[in-house]
Design a protein around this motif. Structure first.
Motif, PDB file in Angstrom:
ATOM      1  N   UNK A 140      18.308  24.515  16.141  1.00 18.05           N
ATOM      2  CA  UNK A 140      18.202  23.099  15.780  1.00 18.05           C
ATOM      3  C   UNK A 140      17.076  22.363  16.462  1.00 18.05           C
ATOM      4  N   UNK A 141      16.754  22.707  17.708  1.00 13.65           N
ATOM      5  CA  UNK A 141      15.733  21.939  18.397  1.00 13.65           C
ATOM      6  C   UNK A 141      14.371  22.183  17.766  1.00 13.65           C
ATOM      7  N   UNK A 142      13.501  21.207  17.934  1.00 14.83           N
ATOM      8  CA  UNK A 142      12.127  21.395  17.494  1.00 14.83           C
ATOM      9  C   UNK A 142      11.792  20.738  16.177  1.00 14.83           C
ATOM     10  N   UNK A 143      12.807  20.490  15.316  1.00 12.30           N
ATOM     11  CA  UNK A 143      12.498  19.874  14.029  1.00 12.30           C
ATOM     12  C   UNK A 143      12.713  18.363  14.064  1.00 12.30           C
ATOM     13  N   UNK A 144      13.473  17.910  15.062  1.00 10.57           N
ATOM     14  CA  UNK A 144      13.703  16.471  15.152  1.00 10.57           C
ATOM     15  C   UNK A 144      14.538  15.982  14.003  1.00 10.57           C
ATOM     16  N   UNK A 145      14.169  14.848  13.457  1.00 10.59           N
ATOM     17  CA  UNK A 145      14.931  14.299  12.344  1.00 10.59           C
ATOM     18  C   UNK A 145      15.713  13.076  12.775  1.00 10.59           C
ATOM     19  N   UNK A 146      15.447  11.954  12.132  1.00 10.38           N
ATOM     20  CA  UNK A 146      16.157  10.727  12.478  1.00 10.38           C
ATOM     21  C   UNK A 146      17.589  10.809  11.981  1.00 10.38           C
ATOM     22  N   UNK A 147      18.533  10.455  12.842  1.00  8.37           N
ATOM     23  CA  UNK A 147      19.927  10.522  12.450  1.00  8.37           C
ATOM     24  C   UNK A 147      20.231   9.513  11.360  1.00  8.37           C
ATOM     25  N   UNK A 148      20.973   9.948  10.372  1.00  6.63           N
ATOM     26  CA  UNK A 148      21.359   9.099   9.259  1.00  6.63           C
ATOM     27  C   UNK A 148      22.215   7.951   9.770  1.00  6.63           C
ATOM     28  N   UNK A 149      22.019   6.773   9.211  1.00  2.00           N
ATOM     29  CA  UNK A 149      22.686   5.581   9.733  1.00  2.00           C
ATOM     30  C   UNK A 149      24.191   5.615   9.537  1.00  2.00           C
ATOM     31  N   UNK A 150      24.663   6.279   8.495  1.00  2.45           N
ATOM     32  CA  UNK A 150      26.088   6.259   8.203  1.00  2.45           C
ATOM     33  C   UNK A 150      26.607   7.690   8.206  1.00  2.45           C
ATOM     34  N   UNK A 151      26.939   8.169   9.371  1.00  2.00           N
ATOM     35  CA  UNK A 151      27.450   9.523   9.517  1.00  2.00           C
ATOM     36  C   UNK A 151      28.486   9.544  10.624  1.00  2.00           C
ATOM     37  N   UNK A 152      29.548  10.272  10.423  1.00  2.00           N
ATOM     38  CA  UNK A 152      30.605  10.409  11.417  1.00  2.00           C
ATOM     39  C   UNK A 152      30.724  11.877  11.805  1.00  2.00           C
ATOM     40  N   UNK A 153      30.963  12.127  13.073  1.00  2.00           N
ATOM     41  CA  UNK A 153      31.261  13.456  13.547  1.00  2.00           C
ATOM     42  C   UNK A 153      32.658  13.414  14.155  1.00  2.00           C
ATOM     43  N   UNK A 154      33.586  14.156  13.579  1.00  2.00           N
ATOM     44  CA  UNK A 154      34.968  14.148  14.054  1.00  2.00           C
ATOM     45  C   UNK A 154      35.391  15.580  14.374  1.00  2.00           C
TER      46      UNK A 154
ATOM     47  N   UNK B 213      30.595  13.887   8.360  1.00  2.00           N
ATOM     48  CA  UNK B 213      30.798  13.192   7.091  1.00  2.00           C
ATOM     49  C   UNK B 213      29.653  12.209   6.882  1.00  2.00           C
ATOM     50  N   UNK B 214      28.978  12.340   5.750  1.00  2.00           N
ATOM     51  CA  UNK B 214      27.838  11.496   5.423  1.00  2.00           C
ATOM     52  C   UNK B 214      28.241  10.547   4.298  1.00  2.00           C
ATOM     53  N   UNK B 215      27.966   9.245   4.484  1.00  2.00           N
ATOM     54  CA  UNK B 215      28.418   8.236   3.514  1.00  2.00           C
ATOM     55  C   UNK B 215      27.276   7.312   3.133  1.00  2.00           C
ATOM     56  N   UNK B 216      27.417   6.715   1.946  1.00  2.00           N
ATOM     57  CA  UNK B 216      26.543   5.612   1.565  1.00  2.00           C
ATOM     58  C   UNK B 216      26.934   4.374   2.382  1.00  2.00           C
ATOM     59  N   UNK B 217      26.098   3.365   2.349  1.00  2.00           N
ATOM     60  CA  UNK B 217      26.397   2.150   3.105  1.00  2.00           C
ATOM     61  C   UNK B 217      27.627   1.425   2.573  1.00  2.00           C
ATOM     62  N   UNK B 218      27.976   1.690   1.302  1.00  2.00           N
ATOM     63  CA  UNK B 218      29.183   1.075   0.753  1.00  2.00           C
ATOM     64  C   UNK B 218      30.440   1.905   1.035  1.00  2.00           C
ATOM     65  N   UNK B 219      30.277   3.000   1.795  1.00  2.00           N
ATOM     66  CA  UNK B 219      31.419   3.834   2.158  1.00  2.00           C
ATOM     67  C   UNK B 219      31.627   5.029   1.256  1.00  2.00           C
ATOM     68  N   UNK B 220      30.920   5.129   0.134  1.00  2.00           N
ATOM     69  CA  UNK B 220      31.100   6.253  -0.778  1.00  2.00           C
ATOM     70  C   UNK B 220      30.649   7.553  -0.102  1.00  2.00           C
ATOM     71  N   UNK B 221      31.466   8.604  -0.235  1.00  2.00           N
ATOM     72  CA  UNK B 221      31.158   9.873   0.414  1.00  2.00           C
ATOM     73  C   UNK B 221      30.025  10.595  -0.304  1.00  2.00           C
TER      74      UNK B 221
END
Length: 288
Positions: A168-182, A193-201
């Motif tokens: 994983x290291x070395x490629x970087x990548x900006x974290x998505x604004x609406x993501x949960x790690x559980x 879990x990646x979602x739209x800003x309106x909550x849609x999965x």
């Protein structure tokens, strides 16, 4: 079970596995580990010797008469080991795992001949189940000696899976604004879990709990009609893992087959995210 000479031409003998063999056997197993698999422990070897393990084959496949034997040379050095069993529902023989000095094909051949002889006249399946030592399937590029020995002993191989690896290291990548790690204690693992800003999965991914900085990507699921976000989801998954100290990620995908374009698409998705194919995993069958 008694010690028995085998036809390697080097005075090698087959004998039951004993606790004093564990260091030598674990060294043989470690030499066959693919990139991205964590170092094995004596506890995991003990599970493999018994045909068990986390989600291992014994309970799931209904195995009986599980037996592990080692091959020792004339100086008493352990140069190979194999674990076999009988599958109770249909009486088929099972070669659960086998490890030896990979450059010495005759050692793998001697072990296989002994396994087949011990199991008698029945169909024998090899490397079809995951164990505490490795995922299902023989890594045919990494273990060429065992692959050739299987073919000499009458086993036919089937291309089942692709083993992929990524750092994983070395490629970087900006974290998505609406993501949960559980955390998923029942699996165990982490779910992204990646979602739209309106909550849609949009989609989700599951990875195993890291061990020594390495983990496995279990699966990726995308919402219907959103195939274009697969790359985003994988990149976010890898970015979050890197943020949590994960250094290596593996994935095992089904081998592509005719008429299954989704399998080709899955491989392409992982390749675009930086995964490289390290090996191909084959299962084997020998009919009486």
């Amino acid at each position: 079970m008694v010690t028995a000479a085998v036809g390697t031409g080097t005075g090698a003998v087959l004998q039951p596995y004993r606790p004093e063999h564990r260091e030598a056997v674990l060294e043989l197993v470690a030499a066959d580990l693919l990139p991205g698999l964590p170092a094995l422990t004596f506890a995991e070897l003990g599970q493999a010797v018994q045909g068990t393990g986390p989600g291992g084959p014994a309970a799931r496949a209904g195995l009986e008469d599980v037996c592990t034997e080692v091959l020792a040379d004339a100086d008493g050095r352990v140069v190979g080991a194999a674990c076999r069993a009988v599958r109770s529902p249909d009486g088929a023989g099972m070669l659960l795992w086998l490890h030896c000095l990979e450059d010495e094909q005759h050692l793998a051949q001697a072990l296989l001949q002994c396994v087949v002889g011990r199991l008698g006249r029945r169909t024998v399946h090899a490397f079809t189940e995951p164990t505490a030592l490795a995922p299902a399937g023989l890594a045919v590029r990494n273990r060429l000696g065992t692959r050739r020995a299987l073919e000499v002993c009458g086993f036919s191989g089937t291309d089942r899976w692709r083993y992929l690896h990524r750092r994983p290291e070395g490629r970087g990548g900006r974290l998505y604004a609406v993501a949960d790690v559980v955390e998923c204690p029942g699996l165990p693992g982490w779910r992204l879990q990646l979602r739209e800003r309106d909550g849609a999965r949009i989609g989700e991914a599951l990875v195993g709990l890291p061990v020594d900085g390495v983990t496995a990507l279990q699966w990726v699921s995308l919402a219907p009609g959103r195939p274009s976000v697969g790359g985003i989801l994988l990149e976010q998954c890898l970015a979050h893992l890197a943020d949590r100290g994960v250094r290596e990620v593996t994935a095992v995908l089904p081998a592509p087959s005719d008429g299954q374009a989704d399998l080709d698409a899955a491989l392409g998705l992982h390749a675009a995210a930086g995964f490289a194919e390290v090996d191909r995993l084959h299962t084997y069958t020998r009919c009486p």
